[in-house]
Design a protein around this motif. Structure first.
Motif, PDB file in Angstrom:
ATOM      1  N   ARG A 172       0.858  -1.177   0.000  1.00 27.32           N
ATOM      2  CA  ARG A 172       0.000   0.000   0.000  1.00 27.32           C
ATOM      3  C   ARG A 172       0.895   1.228   0.000  1.00 27.32           C
ATOM      4  N   SER A 173       0.437   2.273  -0.642  1.00 24.80           N
ATOM      5  CA  SER A 173       1.225   3.491  -0.747  1.00 24.80           C
ATOM      6  C   SER A 173       0.832   4.478   0.347  1.00 24.80           C
ATOM      7  N   PHE A 174       1.811   5.177   0.885  1.00 19.24           N
ATOM      8  CA  PHE A 174       1.565   6.217   1.874  1.00 19.24           C
ATOM      9  C   PHE A 174       2.669   7.255   1.769  1.00 19.24           C
ATOM     10  N   GLU A 175       2.424   8.413   2.358  1.00 19.08           N
ATOM     11  CA  GLU A 175       3.408   9.486   2.364  1.00 19.08           C
ATOM     12  C   GLU A 175       3.776   9.862   3.781  1.00 19.08           C
ATOM     13  N   GLY A 177       5.364  13.224   5.148  1.00 23.91           N
ATOM     14  CA  GLY A 177       5.675  14.529   4.573  1.00 23.91           C
ATOM     15  C   GLY A 177       5.384  14.485   3.088  1.00 23.91           C
ATOM     16  N   ASP A 178       6.373  14.791   2.287  1.00 16.77           N
ATOM     17  CA  ASP A 178       6.211  14.764   0.830  1.00 16.77           C
ATOM     18  C   ASP A 178       6.840  13.537   0.185  1.00 16.77           C
ATOM     19  N   VAL A 179       7.279  12.587   0.994  1.00 18.75           N
ATOM     20  CA  VAL A 179       8.000  11.424   0.470  1.00 18.75           C
ATOM     21  C   VAL A 179       7.050  10.232   0.393  1.00 18.75           C
ATOM     22  N   ARG A 180       7.035   9.601  -0.747  1.00 21.71           N
ATOM     23  CA  ARG A 180       6.159   8.449  -0.960  1.00 21.71           C
ATOM     24  C   ARG A 180       6.867   7.146  -0.599  1.00 21.71           C
ATOM     25  N   PHE A 181       6.141   6.280   0.111  1.00 20.62           N
ATOM     26  CA  PHE A 181       6.635   4.962   0.492  1.00 20.62           C
ATOM     27  C   PHE A 181       5.611   3.913   0.114  1.00 20.62           C
ATOM     28  N   GLU A 182       6.055   2.671   0.087  1.00 16.75           N
ATOM     29  CA  GLU A 182       5.159   1.535  -0.058  1.00 16.75           C
ATOM     30  C   GLU A 182       5.356   0.602   1.123  1.00 16.75           C
TER      31      GLU A 182
END
Length: 259
Positions: A172-175, A177-182
């Motif tokens: 699942r994708s999440f942020e 701050g402004d950085v995207r992670f999975e």
């Protein structure tokens, strides 16, 4: 209602040794936080000397100064400390070889040396640490933090909220701050959390109690399909794209991008 925010960032400059608190951390190529597992102790075969291999790592007290690139190290519980240069590590290697009783070398990789080479920072909620600590008499929240060694702690959420960050059959994708992670799934644990982080002594029945309570308290939002066993805690992540140069900070909001 309080929003999920980053409450704490911790990196581990020398793999398997003491962590360091950070107000902000930059990502390096591959997705690790800068300075996290940047150094590691290896034997003559190039194999890690870590907490999985020996509880002796718990007997070391370590503080790394990233600005001066020095490390202050000593035996935990003793007053004597030595300072070593992390750029010229011959004396440090000799001191550690004497401590472990066999030849070791400190190696460096600025992109980090996590157990999984494609891994981003690990994530856990502060409430999870409090909950897990409550399962064991005499185990503190900070002691639990040092046993499980996550990089990012999230506040403003219930226990095991980090299980929301991965799906039953994928990421699942999440942020932050402004950085995207999975979110890449729950992290299976080794022998390290079963030991007192100060002494290295095994906490009797730790794994068995943990497994029992983890299954008993598994939230409804946790994808149980990802648990072939219940000795798992915190969420592994990946960073899509290069990641290098992006920064996360204490106080950053955390937002889910996919269900």
């Amino acid at each position: 209602m309080q929003l999920p925010t980053v409450e704490r960032i911790r990196t581990y400059p020398i793999k398997s040794l003491d962590g360091a608190e950070r107000e902000r951390a930059e990502l390096v190529s591959g997705g690790c936080l800068a300075g996290d597992r940047e150094f590691a102790i290896v034997d003559n075969e190039g194999e890690y000397v870590n907490g999985i291999r020996t509880p002796d790592v718990h007997g070391l007290s370590v503080s790394v100064d990233r600005e001066s690139e020095t490390v202050v190290i000593g035996r935990r519980g003793e007053n004597e400390r030595r300072e070593f240069d992390l750029n010229d590590r011959a004396d440090l290697n000799a001191w550690l070889s004497d401590y472990f009783g066999f030849d070791v070398t400190v190696v460096r990789d600025e992109t980090g040396m996590p157990d999984r080479p494609d891994r981003g920072p690990t994530v856990i909620s502060a409430a999870t640490l409090r909950e897990v600590a409550s399962w064991f008499g005499g185990v503190t929240v900070d002691g639990t933090r040092r046993r499980f060694r996550a990089n990012v702690e999230i506040g403003g959420v219930p226990p095991f909220w980090e299980d929301r960050l991965y799906g039953a059959d994928g990421t699942r994708s999440f942020e932050i701050g402004d950085v995207r992670f999975e979110g890449d799934g729950p992290c299976g644990r080794c022998a390290v959390p079963t030991r007192d982080p100060d002494t290295g002594e095994r906490t009797e029945g730790f794994q068995e109690r943990f497994v029992e309570k983890r299954e008993e308290t598994l939230p409804e939002w946790t994808p149980s399909e990802r648990f072939d066993h219940y000795y798992k805690l915190m969420t592994n992540t990946r960073v899509p794209g290069p990641g290098r140069g992006e920064t996360i900070s204490v106080g950053d909001s955390v937002r889910m991008l996919s269900d």
